[in-house]
Scaffold this active site. Structure first.
Site, PDB file in Angstrom:
ATOM      1  N   GLY A  47       6.748  -0.178  -3.634  1.00 61.72           N
ATOM      2  CA  GLY A  47       5.829   0.960  -3.660  1.00 61.72           C
ATOM      3  C   GLY A  47       6.367   2.262  -4.219  1.00 61.72           C
ATOM      4  O   GLY A  47       5.626   3.052  -4.787  1.00 61.72           O
ATOM      5  N   GLU A 102      10.839   6.736  -0.378  1.00 61.18           N
ATOM      6  CA  GLU A 102       9.775   5.842   0.093  1.00 61.18           C
ATOM      7  C   GLU A 102       8.435   6.263  -0.507  1.00 61.18           C
ATOM      8  O   GLU A 102       8.253   7.418  -0.895  1.00 61.18           O
ATOM      9  CB  GLU A 102       9.679   5.934   1.628  1.00 61.18           C
ATOM     10  CG  GLU A 102      10.105   4.692   2.374  1.00 61.18           C
ATOM     11  CD  GLU A 102       9.225   3.470   2.115  1.00 61.18           C
ATOM     12  OE1 GLU A 102       8.669   3.305   1.015  1.00 61.18           O
ATOM     13  OE2 GLU A 102       9.111   2.661   3.032  1.00 61.18           O
ATOM     14  N   ASP A 103       7.491   5.321  -0.527  1.00 64.21           N
ATOM     15  CA  ASP A 103       6.157   5.677  -1.006  1.00 64.21           C
ATOM     16  C   ASP A 103       5.350   6.353   0.103  1.00 64.21           C
ATOM     17  O   ASP A 103       4.694   7.359  -0.121  1.00 64.21           O
ATOM     18  CB  ASP A 103       5.410   4.454  -1.564  1.00 64.21           C
ATOM     19  CG  ASP A 103       5.344   3.275  -0.596  1.00 64.21           C
ATOM     20  OD1 ASP A 103       5.943   3.341   0.500  1.00 64.21           O
ATOM     21  OD2 ASP A 103       4.684   2.273  -0.938  1.00 64.21           O
ATOM     22  N   ASP A 106       3.855   5.401   7.444  1.00 60.69           N
ATOM     23  CA  ASP A 106       2.601   5.194   8.169  1.00 60.69           C
ATOM     24  C   ASP A 106       2.940   5.046   9.664  1.00 60.69           C
ATOM     25  O   ASP A 106       3.089   6.043  10.353  1.00 60.69           O
ATOM     26  CB  ASP A 106       1.934   3.952   7.560  1.00 60.69           C
ATOM     27  CG  ASP A 106       0.586   3.622   8.155  1.00 60.69           C
ATOM     28  OD1 ASP A 106      -0.142   4.551   8.518  1.00 60.69           O
ATOM     29  OD2 ASP A 106       0.243   2.436   8.251  1.00 60.69           O
ATOM     30  N   LYS A 134       1.668   9.942   6.952  1.00 53.87           N
ATOM     31  CA  LYS A 134       0.476  10.006   7.809  1.00 53.87           C
ATOM     32  C   LYS A 134       0.930  10.343   9.230  1.00 53.87           C
ATOM     33  O   LYS A 134       1.183   9.433  10.027  1.00 53.87           O
ATOM     34  CB  LYS A 134      -0.240   8.654   7.828  1.00 53.87           C
ATOM     35  CG  LYS A 134      -0.693   8.106   6.466  1.00 53.87           C
ATOM     36  CD  LYS A 134      -1.347   6.722   6.628  1.00 53.87           C
ATOM     37  CE  LYS A 134      -1.631   6.032   5.330  1.00 53.87           C
ATOM     38  NZ  LYS A 134      -2.034   4.614   5.483  1.00 53.87           N
ATOM     39  N   PHE A 155      -6.349   4.637   4.033  1.00 56.45           N
ATOM     40  CA  PHE A 155      -5.633   3.736   3.128  1.00 56.45           C
ATOM     41  C   PHE A 155      -5.635   4.279   1.695  1.00 56.45           C
ATOM     42  O   PHE A 155      -6.672   4.625   1.144  1.00 56.45           O
ATOM     43  CB  PHE A 155      -6.228   2.325   3.158  1.00 56.45           C
ATOM     44  CG  PHE A 155      -5.398   1.348   2.371  1.00 56.45           C
ATOM     45  CD1 PHE A 155      -4.208   0.857   2.897  1.00 56.45           C
ATOM     46  CD2 PHE A 155      -5.782   0.951   1.108  1.00 56.45           C
ATOM     47  CE1 PHE A 155      -3.415  -0.021   2.168  1.00 56.45           C
ATOM     48  CE2 PHE A 155      -4.994   0.069   0.364  1.00 56.45           C
ATOM     49  CZ  PHE A 155      -3.815  -0.413   0.903  1.00 56.45           C
ATOM     50  N   ILE A 156      -4.434   4.329   1.111  1.00 54.15           N
ATOM     51  CA  ILE A 156      -4.189   4.972  -0.185  1.00 54.15           C
ATOM     52  C   ILE A 156      -3.822   3.920  -1.233  1.00 54.15           C
ATOM     53  O   ILE A 156      -3.185   2.920  -0.904  1.00 54.15           O
ATOM     54  CB  ILE A 156      -3.007   5.960  -0.011  1.00 54.15           C
ATOM     55  CG1 ILE A 156      -3.349   7.045   1.014  1.00 54.15           C
ATOM     56  CG2 ILE A 156      -2.547   6.547  -1.325  1.00 54.15           C
ATOM     57  CD1 ILE A 156      -4.496   7.932   0.620  1.00 54.15           C
ATOM     58  N   ASP A 162      -0.067  -0.201  -3.417  1.00 49.52           N
ATOM     59  CA  ASP A 162      -0.851  -1.384  -3.782  1.00 49.52           C
ATOM     60  C   ASP A 162      -1.836  -1.796  -2.695  1.00 49.52           C
ATOM     61  O   ASP A 162      -1.726  -1.397  -1.533  1.00 49.52           O
ATOM     62  CB  ASP A 162       0.104  -2.563  -3.989  1.00 49.52           C
ATOM     63  CG  ASP A 162       0.739  -3.020  -2.679  1.00 49.52           C
ATOM     64  OD1 ASP A 162       1.285  -2.154  -1.958  1.00 49.52           O
ATOM     65  OD2 ASP A 162       0.649  -4.213  -2.346  1.00 49.52           O
ATOM     66  N   ARG A 168      -1.025  -0.962  -8.552  1.00 50.49           N
ATOM     67  CA  ARG A 168       0.116  -0.037  -8.454  1.00 50.49           C
ATOM     68  C   ARG A 168       0.219   0.883  -9.667  1.00 50.49           C
ATOM     69  O   ARG A 168       0.815   1.945  -9.604  1.00 50.49           O
ATOM     70  CB  ARG A 168       1.437  -0.815  -8.367  1.00 50.49           C
ATOM     71  CG  ARG A 168       1.634  -1.598  -7.097  1.00 50.49           C
ATOM     72  CD  ARG A 168       3.085  -2.046  -6.990  1.00 50.49           C
ATOM     73  NE  ARG A 168       3.281  -3.069  -5.975  1.00 50.49           N
ATOM     74  CZ  ARG A 168       3.503  -2.823  -4.689  1.00 50.49           C
ATOM     75  NH1 ARG A 168       3.534  -1.576  -4.250  1.00 50.49           N
ATOM     76  NH2 ARG A 168       3.685  -3.810  -3.831  1.00 50.49           N
TER      77      ARG A 168
HETATM   78  P1  IMP Z   1       4.882   1.507   8.088  1.00 51.03           P
HETATM   79  O1  IMP Z   1       6.041   0.564   8.353  1.00 51.03           O
HETATM   80  O2  IMP Z   1       3.678   1.186   8.927  1.00 51.03           O
HETATM   81  O3  IMP Z   1       5.269   2.971   8.181  1.00 51.03           O
HETATM   82  O4  IMP Z   1       4.372   1.226   6.637  1.00 51.03           O
HETATM   83  C1  IMP Z   1       5.125   1.566   5.572  1.00 51.03           C
HETATM   84  C2  IMP Z   1       4.842   0.689   4.369  1.00 51.03           C
HETATM   85  O5  IMP Z   1       3.529   0.105   4.378  1.00 51.03           O
HETATM   86  C3  IMP Z   1       4.907   1.563   3.157  1.00 51.03           C
HETATM   87  O6  IMP Z   1       6.210   1.593   2.613  1.00 51.03           O
HETATM   88  C4  IMP Z   1       3.889   0.933   2.238  1.00 51.03           C
HETATM   89  O7  IMP Z   1       4.506  -0.062   1.445  1.00 51.03           O
HETATM   90  C5  IMP Z   1       2.868   0.319   3.151  1.00 51.03           C
HETATM   91  N1  IMP Z   1       1.717   1.236   3.349  1.00 51.03           N
HETATM   92  C6  IMP Z   1       1.493   2.063   4.402  1.00 51.03           C
HETATM   93  N2  IMP Z   1       0.359   2.760   4.262  1.00 51.03           N
HETATM   94  C7  IMP Z   1      -0.165   2.376   3.066  1.00 51.03           C
HETATM   95  C8  IMP Z   1      -1.352   2.777   2.332  1.00 51.03           C
HETATM   96  O8  IMP Z   1      -2.151   3.635   2.734  1.00 51.03           O
HETATM   97  N3  IMP Z   1      -1.514   2.171   1.132  1.00 51.03           N
HETATM   98  C9  IMP Z   1      -0.658   1.232   0.618  1.00 51.03           C
HETATM   99  N4  IMP Z   1       0.458   0.848   1.272  1.00 51.03           N
HETATM  100  C10 IMP Z   1       0.704   1.408   2.483  1.00 51.03           C
HETATM  101 MG    MG Z   2       6.817   0.777   0.806  1.00 48.43          MG
END
Ligand code: IMP
Ligand code: MG
Length: 180
Positions: A47, A102-103, A106, A134, A155-156, A162, A168
């Site tokens: 990402g 990081e992208d 969440d 977020k 959701f982005i 992606d 992407r």
């Molecule tokens: P987390 O572990 O829940 O913080 O999620 C992190 C990973 O989930 C990110 O590095 C993204 O690859 C993916 N992700 C989280 N939110 C989104 C979104 O809104 N769109 C697309 N990918 C996301």
């Molecule tokens: Mg990621």
């Protein structure tokens, strides 16, 4: 213009200009805070590849390095809560200043695992720069030290992010449209 991916509709959210402006800001904050001239940037695939390319160019520190690791956690539009390491770090980061790119942060599970894994190699410091954060979704760990955009828990898509590996390549950021 709206785009449809896998039957879901997304609307434009952040423009190329807005992204470029915030990438520049984050780059100057990182440069300002670096305590050495040779930090190592760790881009989290897949990402973060587009953000990392723009950010690393804007940081423009000739003695720094960039490398890549790959973690996976998302299925569809939901965080799976389980994070898989697909490709780990091979560089020796002991005693070095590490900045993870990081992208999006969440729930924070991926960010926490990344920080813990890298901390195990005894770096001088570990910080994170995330394109998106977020805050309302954060369940574990901490906020990124550098964030281009704080956003609501939606959701982005695009600019590296992606939906099941699709879309992407869009160079602007889109958000999932509410069904009305
Ligand atoms: P987390 O572990 O829940 O913080 O999620 C992190 C990973 O989930 C990110 O590095 C993204 O690859 C993916 N992700 C989280 N939110 C989104 C979104 O809104 N769109 C697309 N990918 C996301
Ligand atoms: Mg990621």
């Amino acid at each position: 213009m709206d785009v449809t991916v896998k039957g879901l509709t997304f609307e434009p959210y952040l423009t190329r200009d807005e992204i470029a402006k915030q990438v520049k800001r984050v780059a100057s904050e990182i440069k300002r805070d670096c305590t050495t001239e040779c930090p190592i940037f760790v881009c989290v695939l897949n990402g973060a590849f587009m953000f990392a390319a723009d950010l690393y160019r804007a940081i423009d520190m000739p003695l720094s390095e960039i490398t890549f690791i790959r973690y996976k956690s998302y299925d569809g539009t939901q965080s799976s809560g389980k994070v898989k390491k697909i490709m780990g770090l091979i560089e020796n980061v002991e005693g070095r200043e590490v900045i993870i790119i990081e992208d999006i942060v969440d729930t924070g599970h991926t960010a926490k695992m990344l920080r813990d894994d890298i901390a195990a190699y005894n770096p001088k410091s570990v910080k994170m720069a995330s394109l998106l954060f977020k805050p309302e979704s954060l369940k574990v760990g901490q906020a990124p030290e550098y964030t281009a955009f704080e956003i609501p828990p939606k959701f982005i898509l695009g600019y590296g992010l992606d939906l099941d590996e699709l879309a992407r390549g869009m160079d602007e950021i889109y958000v999932l449209k509410n069904k009305d």
